[in-house]
Write an enzyme that holds these catalytic residues in place. Structure first.
Site: not given
Length: 357
Positions: A205, A243, A272, A317-318, A331
């Site tokens: 990552h 990401c 991501h 992702d977030h 999350y």
């Protein structure tokens, strides 16, 4: 399309809820309570797999088997922890895991300065302000972070790590970037043969944010460094997690171009996908996934994945906290579910247009 779930007892979101998100059929999870450096027990992994599959979902991606600090520091004790890492990989292969997402960030993982910033439309999200980080010492920052996270244990910011943050950073005082690269290579050369044997793709990552923090080396940050990392061990099993939020925080990173370059070489194993909105050169907040909500062109990012024939795993992702939801910052269920459906909509539209003409 996959979805991150922190496991029974560690996540307010249930597998039953995730199962109802259209198109999501893979769970990305981990054993949150196993100490870093210890072997993940096979029986527990089998039980985890059975739990996931009981909801008609698949367990094929692990995020993450954390790398022990002694490995990153290049200490004599690292070989024992690498041996344990390989044992965990072999156990994961027995339950059908195909990808391990991990990172090599020193001392701590991703960093934000505010975890529940309220946006004008009423949602709450995570924010990064660079001046704040530049002016605060690590110990006080850790205290504020623990206070903001309340009862939520955040990946990469576990309470036991936060309590030792100043001591851990002190251990890196003589660490040069060149030595850090050598420590990464030592780790890769030790585990990649086992990854090949186990048929597990390793997907590092990027550092988040992608620049040095508190004087610590952070190296998975841009095209040049990703190329350097992949060249350390040229096996296809040594790959990356793209990401978009992490790489996208550096305005100079052309994410679609990165995807096309490294994707054609089959070195992207996980994605991501999220958006962010810049408020200054290095300040940003995490927004809804739609392109128009942020500073990243999610259409071009997804199209780049499509163009290189990406057949790996992706997840939203977030996300923001919306509709009154509370829980682990970044999350929540609802905004990430919206993101999963939006991303699949982009893919379907691109696919149909490509096959129409």
């Amino acid at each position: 399309m996959s979805f991150r779930w922190f496991g029974h007892g560690h996540d307010r979101i249930s597998l039953e809820q995730i199962r109802q998100i259209p198109g999501v059929d893979v769970i990305v999870t981990s054993l949150m309570d196993v100490p870093v450096g210890e072997v993940w027990p096979l029986e527990r992994l089998k039980a985890l797999k059975a739990e996931v599959e009981s909801h008609d979902l698949k367990l094929e991606v692990i995020e993450s088997v954390n790398v022990h600090e002694d490995i990153k520091l290049g200490l004599k004790t690292r070989d024992r922890y690498i041996e344990n890492y390989i044992k965990t990989m072999k156990n994961l292969s027995q339950i059908g895991v195909k990808v391990i997402c991990y990172n090599f960030m020193p001392a701590f993982d991703w960093l934000r300065t505010e975890l529940e910033h309220k946006l004008d439309e009423g949602s709450r999200t995570m924010v990064y302000r660079h001046d704040f980080v530049s002016k605060i010492d690590p110990e006080h920052f850790a205290e504020q972070f623990m206070e903001q996270s309340k009862d939520s244990e955040l990946p990469g910011w576990e309470p036991e790590r936060l309590k030792e943050i100043s001591k851990t950073i002190e251990r890196y005082k003589d660490m040069t970037e060149d030595k850090y690269w050598k420590n990464i290579k030592y780790f890769l050369d030790s585990i990649i043969p086992s990854a090949e044997e186990c048929d597990i793709k390793m997907a590092i990552h990027p550092d988040d944010p992608p620049w040095p923090i508190f004087g610590l080396p952070r190296v998975i940050t841009n095209r040049e460094n990703i190329r350097k990392f992949l060249d350390l061990n040229k096996s296809e099993y040594n790959g990356i997690t793209v990401c978009t939020g992490s790489l996208g925080a550096n305005r100079e990173n052309d994410i679609p171009a990165l995807i096309r370059e490294f994707g054609k070489e089959k070195r992207i194993h996980f994605a991501h996908l999220r958006n962010l909105k810049f408020t200054s050169e290095k300040d940003f907040y995490e927004c809804a996934h739609l392109s128009k909500c942020g500073s990243l062109d999610m259409f071009e990012i997804v199209k780049a994945l499509y163009d290189i024939g990406f057949d790996g795993y992706a997840r939203p992702d977030h996300g923001r906290m919306i509709w009154g939801e509370t829980g682990r910052p970044g999350y929540g269920l609802y905004d990430r579910a919206l993101g999963a459906v939006y991303l699949q909509g982009l893919w379907e539209a691109i696919d149909k247009m490509a096959n129409r003409y």
